[in-house]
Each structure stands twice: as C-alpha cells, then as structure tokens.
Design an enzyme around this catalytic site. Structure first.
Site, short mmCIF file in Angstrom:
data_model
loop_
_atom_site.label_atom_id
_atom_site.label_comp_id
_atom_site.label_asym_id
_atom_site.label_seq_id
_atom_site.Cartn_x
_atom_site.Cartn_y
_atom_site.Cartn_z
N HIS A 1 37.62 40.12 39.64
CA HIS A 1 37.88 39.51 40.95
C HIS A 1 38.56 40.55 41.84
O HIS A 1 39.51 41.21 41.40
CB HIS A 1 38.85 38.33 40.83
CG HIS A 1 38.35 37.16 40.06
ND1 HIS A 1 37.92 35.99 40.66
CD2 HIS A 1 38.23 36.95 38.73
CE1 HIS A 1 37.56 35.13 39.72
NE2 HIS A 1 37.74 35.68 38.54
N VAL B 1 33.49 31.47 33.82
CA VAL B 1 32.13 32.01 33.71
C VAL B 1 32.19 33.13 32.69
O VAL B 1 32.92 34.13 32.89
CB VAL B 1 31.60 32.53 35.06
CG1 VAL B 1 30.22 33.15 34.87
CG2 VAL B 1 31.55 31.40 36.09
N ASN C 1 40.01 37.62 34.21
CA ASN C 1 40.43 36.51 33.36
C ASN C 1 39.68 36.59 32.04
O ASN C 1 38.46 36.83 32.04
CB ASN C 1 40.12 35.17 34.04
CG ASN C 1 40.91 34.98 35.33
OD1 ASN C 1 42.06 35.41 35.42
ND2 ASN C 1 40.30 34.36 36.32
N HIS D 1 33.66 39.86 34.58
CA HIS D 1 33.70 40.13 36.01
C HIS D 1 35.13 40.47 36.44
O HIS D 1 36.10 40.01 35.84
CB HIS D 1 33.18 38.94 36.83
CG HIS D 1 33.85 37.64 36.50
ND1 HIS D 1 33.52 36.90 35.38
CD2 HIS D 1 34.83 36.95 37.13
CE1 HIS D 1 34.27 35.80 35.34
NE2 HIS D 1 35.08 35.82 36.41
N ARG E 1 30.16 37.61 46.91
CA ARG E 1 31.30 36.78 47.31
C ARG E 1 31.46 35.59 46.35
O ARG E 1 30.46 34.96 45.97
CB ARG E 1 31.11 36.26 48.74
CG ARG E 1 31.21 37.36 49.76
CD ARG E 1 31.29 36.85 51.18
NE ARG E 1 31.03 37.97 52.08
CZ ARG E 1 31.90 38.92 52.39
NH1 ARG E 1 33.13 38.86 51.90
NH2 ARG E 1 31.57 39.91 53.20
N ASP E 2 32.71 35.31 46.01
CA ASP E 2 33.01 34.14 45.18
C ASP E 2 32.67 32.88 45.98
O ASP E 2 33.00 32.77 47.16
CB ASP E 2 34.48 34.15 44.78
CG ASP E 2 34.77 33.20 43.63
OD1 ASP E 2 35.13 33.67 42.55
OD2 ASP E 2 34.63 31.96 43.84
N ILE E 3 32.05 31.93 45.31
CA ILE E 3 31.60 30.72 46.00
C ILE E 3 32.79 29.81 46.38
O ILE E 3 32.67 28.98 47.29
CB ILE E 3 30.57 29.98 45.11
CG1 ILE E 3 29.66 29.09 45.94
CG2 ILE E 3 31.23 29.22 43.98
CD1 ILE E 3 28.42 28.62 45.20
P1 AMP Z 1 36.65 33.05 36.25
O1 AMP Z 1 37.43 31.78 36.36
O2 AMP Z 1 37.49 34.28 36.16
O3 AMP Z 1 35.61 32.98 35.16
O4 AMP Z 1 35.89 33.22 37.62
C1 AMP Z 1 34.64 32.68 37.87
C2 AMP Z 1 34.47 32.65 39.34
O5 AMP Z 1 33.09 32.50 39.61
C3 AMP Z 1 35.19 31.51 40.04
O6 AMP Z 1 36.12 32.06 40.97
C4 AMP Z 1 34.08 30.74 40.73
O7 AMP Z 1 34.44 30.25 42.00
C5 AMP Z 1 32.98 31.77 40.81
N1 AMP Z 1 31.62 31.25 40.86
C6 AMP Z 1 31.08 30.27 40.10
N2 AMP Z 1 29.78 30.10 40.42
C7 AMP Z 1 29.49 30.98 41.40
C8 AMP Z 1 28.33 31.29 42.16
N3 AMP Z 1 27.16 30.63 41.97
N4 AMP Z 1 28.40 32.29 43.09
C9 AMP Z 1 29.57 32.93 43.29
N5 AMP Z 1 30.70 32.69 42.62
C10 AMP Z 1 30.67 31.73 41.68
#
Ligand code: AMP
Length: 115
Positions: free
Chosen positions: A103, A97, A88, A101, A29-31
């Site tokens: 979403h 990040v 993204n 990945h 799950r996204d945080i």
């Molecule tokens: P992006 O902007 O496409 O790189 O998405 C990165 C996603 O990672 C964002 O939606 C963040 O909310 C999510 N994220 C960052 N750190 C964590 C974490 N520790 N656990 C889960 N999701 C995370």
C-alpha cells in the site's frame, strides 16, 4: 495459490485504475482509499500470497516494489512531504487479498501510531 482479484486485474480481466506499470510491477488505485492517494503495488509476473512466501531469491523483486512506490511519490511531487508504505501479512496483519501488495498512502497527515 488461488486466483485473486489482483491476478484478474493484472490479466486485465477486471477493471482497475492503473497508474504505473513496468516489466515487474503494476500499481493501481485502491477501490476503498484510506487517503487521498492510496495505491497498491503488486508484482506482475511472480505471485505470492503473502510476504511469508518470499525468500532470498525474491529480494530484488521486493526492492522493486518499494522503489516503484518511491519513484511514483517523487514523480507526483509528494515524496518530500511524505507518504506511508504498508504490507499487511495474513489475517492477523489485516491482509484481506492474498496476493502480495504494498500500500502507498499519501495526501493527509498519517498518525504517528499505526493503529
Ligand atoms: P489488504 O487488506 O492489505 O489485503 O489490502 C487489500 C486492499 O485491496 C484493500 O485496501 C481493498 O480496498 C483493496 N481492493 C480490494 N478489491 C479491489 C479492487 N477490485 N481494486 C482495487 N483495490 C481493491
């Protein structure tokens, strides 16, 4: 490629709410969820910073990420209602990040326009 938060989640060095795992893919799950369902699907064994780093040889793995997302949606019963998958790429694409990945977002009406 530098170590990212997602590398640490895959190695179980950081906690995450893991909802799906197979040999190739991990989903958690996204945080900071942007929808009632907001998951991130990552490749477990081969890390790419961005989609730009994938080549022909990675086509199967990329397909597995998407199929894992659709399988999850079907299994959870929201596939027919609908969902959104997003990758993204780089800063201009909104990536924060730098570990590839996908979403998966669902559970609310998505805007027809993405921005
Ligand atoms: P992006 O902007 O496409 O790189 O998405 C990165 C996603 O990672 C964002 O939606 C963040 O909310 C999510 N994220 C960052 N750190 C964590 C974490 N520790 N656990 C889960 N999701 C995370």
């Amino acid at each position: 490629m530098t170590d990212t938060i997602f590398d640490k989640i895959i190695r179980r060095e950081l906690p995450a709410d893991i909802v799906y795992e197979d040999d190739d893919v991990l989903a958690f799950r996204d945080i900071h969820p942007q929808a009632p369902v907001h998951l991130l699907f990552v490749p477990k064994r081969k890390a790419f910073a961005t989609l730009n780093d994938c080549g022909e040889a990675d086509a199967e793995l990329l397909g597995k990420l998407l199929l894992a997302a659709s399988s999850y949606a079907k299994g959870e019963g929201f596939a027919e209602d609908g969902y959104r998958c997003v990758i993204n790429c780089n800063r201009g694409g909104g990536q924060t990040v730098f570990y590839l990945h996908v979403h998966l977002m669902a559970g609310r009406q998505m805007a027809e326009r993405m921005v």
